[in-house]
Enzyme design. Structure first.
Site, PDB file in Angstrom:
ATOM      1  N   GLU A 184       1.218 -84.314 -23.468  1.00 29.78           N
ATOM      2  CA  GLU A 184       1.526 -84.673 -25.078  1.00 29.78           C
ATOM      3  C   GLU A 184       0.951 -83.977 -25.590  1.00 29.78           C
ATOM      4  O   GLU A 184       0.522 -84.663 -27.075  1.00 29.78           O
ATOM      5  CB  GLU A 184       2.133 -86.143 -25.184  1.00 29.78           C
ATOM      6  CG  GLU A 184       3.838 -86.426 -23.995  1.00 29.78           C
ATOM      7  CD  GLU A 184       3.624 -87.514 -24.565  1.00 29.78           C
ATOM      8  OE1 GLU A 184       2.639 -88.686 -24.976  1.00 29.78           O
ATOM      9  OE2 GLU A 184       4.692 -88.431 -24.418  1.00 29.78           O
ATOM     10  N   GLU A 340       9.007 -87.915 -18.115  1.00 29.10           N
ATOM     11  CA  GLU A 340       8.937 -89.204 -18.007  1.00 29.10           C
ATOM     12  C   GLU A 340       9.981 -90.018 -19.018  1.00 29.10           C
ATOM     13  O   GLU A 340      10.842 -89.612 -19.560  1.00 29.10           O
ATOM     14  CB  GLU A 340       7.832 -89.996 -19.392  1.00 29.10           C
ATOM     15  CG  GLU A 340       6.433 -89.088 -18.574  1.00 29.10           C
ATOM     16  CD  GLU A 340       5.383 -89.167 -19.886  1.00 29.10           C
ATOM     17  OE1 GLU A 340       5.358 -90.774 -20.438  1.00 29.10           O
ATOM     18  OE2 GLU A 340       4.027 -88.840 -19.505  1.00 29.10           O
TER      19      GLU A 340
HETATM   20  C1  GLA Z   1       3.309 -91.529 -22.915  1.00 30.73           C
HETATM   21  C2  GLA Z   1       2.118 -90.521 -21.530  1.00 30.73           C
HETATM   22  C3  GLA Z   1       1.913 -91.378 -21.224  1.00 30.73           C
HETATM   23  C4  GLA Z   1       2.205 -92.855 -21.087  1.00 30.73           C
HETATM   24  C5  GLA Z   1       3.712 -93.155 -22.081  1.00 30.73           C
HETATM   25  C6  GLA Z   1       3.671 -94.459 -22.235  1.00 30.73           C
HETATM   26  O1  GLA Z   1       4.620 -91.137 -22.868  1.00 30.73           O
HETATM   27  O2  GLA Z   1       2.894 -89.045 -21.563  1.00 30.73           O
HETATM   28  O3  GLA Z   1       0.860 -91.503 -20.573  1.00 30.73           O
HETATM   29  O4  GLA Z   1       1.349 -93.222 -22.060  1.00 30.73           O
HETATM   30  O5  GLA Z   1       3.561 -92.925 -23.653  1.00 30.73           O
HETATM   31  O6  GLA Z   1       3.084 -95.196 -23.346  1.00 30.73           O
END
Ligand code: GLA
Length: 700
Positions: A184, A340
């Site tokens: 991210e 995700e």
């Molecule tokens: C983001 C991050 C993950 C995790 C999720 C949930 O997507 O990439 O590592 O922290 O949020 O909080």
């Protein structure tokens, strides 16, 4: 400058991998996504996995349970820098090798994260200045994650070393099919001296002379003229918290490009050492600090993190839908992956999201597929026992019990295997697009319009109206071609340059229907107001002049179109038609009766200008019928609230997804005989979609 937040303040997603019968190395990728698909050999269906947090003795049991659920993919390693490099220059991948082996023995293949989002404590101890500095000049201390300065030479060097070591170690491992760069990307903003020097260099590269910069930014205002490059500031905290909006817009571009540079630094190492492994990074949907359309030139395929239930708003299925389409649009509309996908209740130390009924996790995951995902990877395999995310539920809870979410995800795993031949080679095709302008978005963040204004909600209002009729919508960026679309909606195009004006003019001249809204054409590419009558360079296209406007009035306002009155708010451009005709007029205040919405024929096309923002959906539904009629776009059935319809297609095949986000069965009439790909039978007439259910239909 506001702080950007990561996905925990936005939206998240998983990888679906099932049975693409591709003989790995012999296939030539025809799109970027093919690279990972070919490496994998199947449709990607997976989970985000953190073996380092669990006893080795649990790994085999995990792999067995994954395999039984149809999982054929995991992403791992993205926060494991200190496990991979326990001390400066000493690398240890043995634990990861063992985990990969256990997974591979169960037909599960891996994307490894480069672990740079979580620099080790020993690195901060040695170089405390790798931590980012806030707008008050205070350096953050060790803790949390993503706490680094993109221009710190020690951090860049440490990045080079760990990424090189990772690539060298896994370049020949067939079970590692690709890499996710960092995690991210896109925050935090940093205001230290490294970033200051880098920004001053960036400005020098762009403007060449200070005289040009001073003119472009209008530094004559408040006597901010710079006489030496070293005087150019970052948009750090100032008295009253204000800066020159031109400087701020350039800072946003600089930060976005710095993020590109950091990604490309890693991508170059990975490509050189491990060619043929697919490269991606996990992105954040509507997140605005980075121009994804540029960042994604550096990766092979788009992956993003999709958490629909992070807000307590179960009904907002068009929010994640738009985010999917933006993500797809940020790299040529190629199929993508969700790295995700929400697999359990979101929750951080300080908040809980919304607990979805187990069946809804499947609907959200199918929504990803419907919008063009060829991979879905659920976050996370199991809820953590440790750390900040103890409340963030995985598929399994800490006790590993095969709960209802596990059963739902297993059901989908089996379905995906059956659906793979149908899905293979299919894409989303659209005749309608919405234009996202990163420059306009940043300009509105710098100078918010009125308290109710929200650029993304503008996009969403037009987007939703098409989606309520089942019409696919693409998202395009200024650098894309608009030629294949019949309709282009470009709301609040506040900042634009001559090239975009030329492309919009060409689009309309050739027969497209362009929809503009208030505050369009107001500023040039330096975030400086035009001296032309508004809407500035778009005035001729729109066939209007704007001699007055009214920021959100305290009185009620309404607009009247075809005799129907709609409440309106946020902003009121008072339109004087030149060559345009009036579609709607204002109902209140001193400009009652004057034009609020116009339509102008230009070349072979039309331009609709909407001078305000309607409250509620009804106006947009009405306008959409007119847009569709003008453009020759066929609208689908009016869908019941809580039901989404989306179409993928390939030669000779249309695949229609009906997704029901409500707890009640709903029905939709498609008016033709279809085949149900999940049930395997023919259907026609009213098609019932079960509560929290999905129907996938094809032409017979
Ligand atoms: C983001 C991050 C993950 C995790 C999720 C949930 O997507 O990439 O590592 O922290 O949020 O909080």
């Amino acid at each position: 400058m506001r702080k950007s937040v990561g996905i925990a303040g936005a939206v998240v997603s998983v990888f679906i991998c099932v049975g693409y019968s591709l003989a790995a190395q012999q296939q030539m990728p025809s799109s970027s996504f093919d690279l990972i698909r070919i490496n994998h050999g199947q449709f990607i269906y997976g989970a985000d996995y953190y073996p380092e947090a669990w006893n080795d003795s649990q790994w085999t049991k995990d792999a067995e349970m994954m395999h039984a659920a149809g999982i054929n993919f995991v992403r791992m390693g993205e926060f494991a820098w200190v496990k991979m490099e326990p001390e400066d220059g000493r690398f240890d991948f043995s634990w990861l090798d063992r985990a990969i082996k256990v997974l591979a023995a169960h037909d599960i293949r891996v994307v490894l994260g480069t672990p740079t989002a979580a620099p080790p404590a020993w690195l901060y101890a040695r170089y405390p200045d790798i931590a980012a500095t806030d707008e008050n000049g205070i350096r953050y201390r060790f803790g949390s994650r993503r706490n680094y300065c993109l221009h710190n030479p020690h951090f860049i060097e440490a990045t080079r070393r760990i990424v090189t070591a990772l690539a060298e170690h896994y370049k020949d491992n067939p079970d590692v099919i690709g890499f996710q760069i960092d995690n991210e990307l896109g925050n935090p903003y940093c205001y230290d001296n490294y970033c200051l020097a880098a920004f001053q260099n960036w400005c020098r590269g762009k403007y060449k002379t200070l005289d040009v910069l001073n003119k472009a930014w209008g530094t004559v205002f408040w006597g901010h003229t710079y006489t030496d490059w070293s005087q150019v500031p970052l948009p750090w905290n100032t008295l009253f918290g204000v800066h020159n909006p031109s400087l701020e817009l350039d800072y946003h571009r600089f930060f976005s490009e710095s993020t590109d540079d950091y990604l490309n630094l890693q991508a170059r190492i990975l490509r050189r050492i491990a060619p043929g492994k697919a490269i991606t990074t996990n992105e954040m949907g509507m997140f605005s600090a980075v121009d994804y359309s540029k960042l994604n030139e550096g990766i092979d395929f788009v992956a993003w993190d999709n958490y629909p239930m992070i807000r307590h708003d179960q009904a907002d299925y068009f929010g994640p839908a738009l985010a999917h389409d933006l993500m797809r649009g940020s790299k040529n509309n190629e199929n993508f992956m969700v790295m995700e996908q929400e697999g359990g209740l979101p929750g951080w130390t300080t908040f809980w999201g919304y607990q979805a009924p187990p069946g809804l996790y499947r609907v959200w995951a199918y929504q990803s597929v419907a919008h063009g995902a060829d991979g879905v990877c659920f976050f996370r395999w199991r809820t953590s026992t440790y750390g900040t995310e103890q409340y963030w539920q995985g598929i399994l809870d800490q006790d590993s019990y095969p709960n209802a979410r596990y059963k739902t995800i297993s059901q989908m795993g089996k379905e995906i295997q059956r659906l793979t031949p149908l899905l293979e080679g299919s894409h989303v095709a659209s005749s309608v697009a919405v234009l996202v302008s990163p420059d306009s978005r940043w300009a509105f963040e710098i100078q918010p319009l009125t308290k109710d204004f929200n650029y993304d909600l503008q996009l969403q209002a037009y987007y939703n109206a098409f989606r309520r009729r089942g019409v696919n919508v693409d998202v395009v960026f200024p650098k894309d071609s608009f030629a294949k679309y019949k309709v282009l909606v470009a709301p609040s195009l506040f900042v634009l340059d001559a090239d975009l004006v030329r492309k919009l003019t060409e689009f309309v001249t050739n027969g497209g229907v362009l929809v503009l809204s208030y505050r369009s054409g107001a500023k040039d590419e330096h975030n400086v107001f035009t001296t032309e009558t508004l809407p500035g360079p778009l005035a001729q296209l729109a066939g209007i002049a704007i001699h007055d406007y009214d920021p959100q009035t305290t009185q009620d306002q309404k607009i009247v179109m075809d005799g129907v009155s709609y409440p309106a708010g946020v902003w009121f451009d008072i339109l004087t038609p030149q060559t345009a005709r009036v579609l709607a007029a204002y109902g209140e205040r001193y400009y009652a009766g004057q034009a609020a919405v116009t339509m102008n024929q230009f070349g072979k096309g039309n331009v609709i200008y909407v001078g305000t923002e309607a409250q509620g959906a009804a106006f947009y539904d009405h306008l959409t019928s007119r847009i569709a009629a003008a453009a020759g776009v066929v609208l689908g059935p009016q869908l019941p609230a809580g039901v989404e319809m989306m179409t993928r297609e390939k030669p000779g095949r249309k695949i229609v997804f009906l997704l029901n986000y409500t707890g009640k069965a709903q029905s939709v009439s498609l008016g033709k005989a279809m085949h149900d790909a999940l049930a395997g039978n023919a259907v026609s007439g009213e098609i019932s979609v079960p509560a929290y259910g999905v129907r996938i239909l094809t032409n017979p």
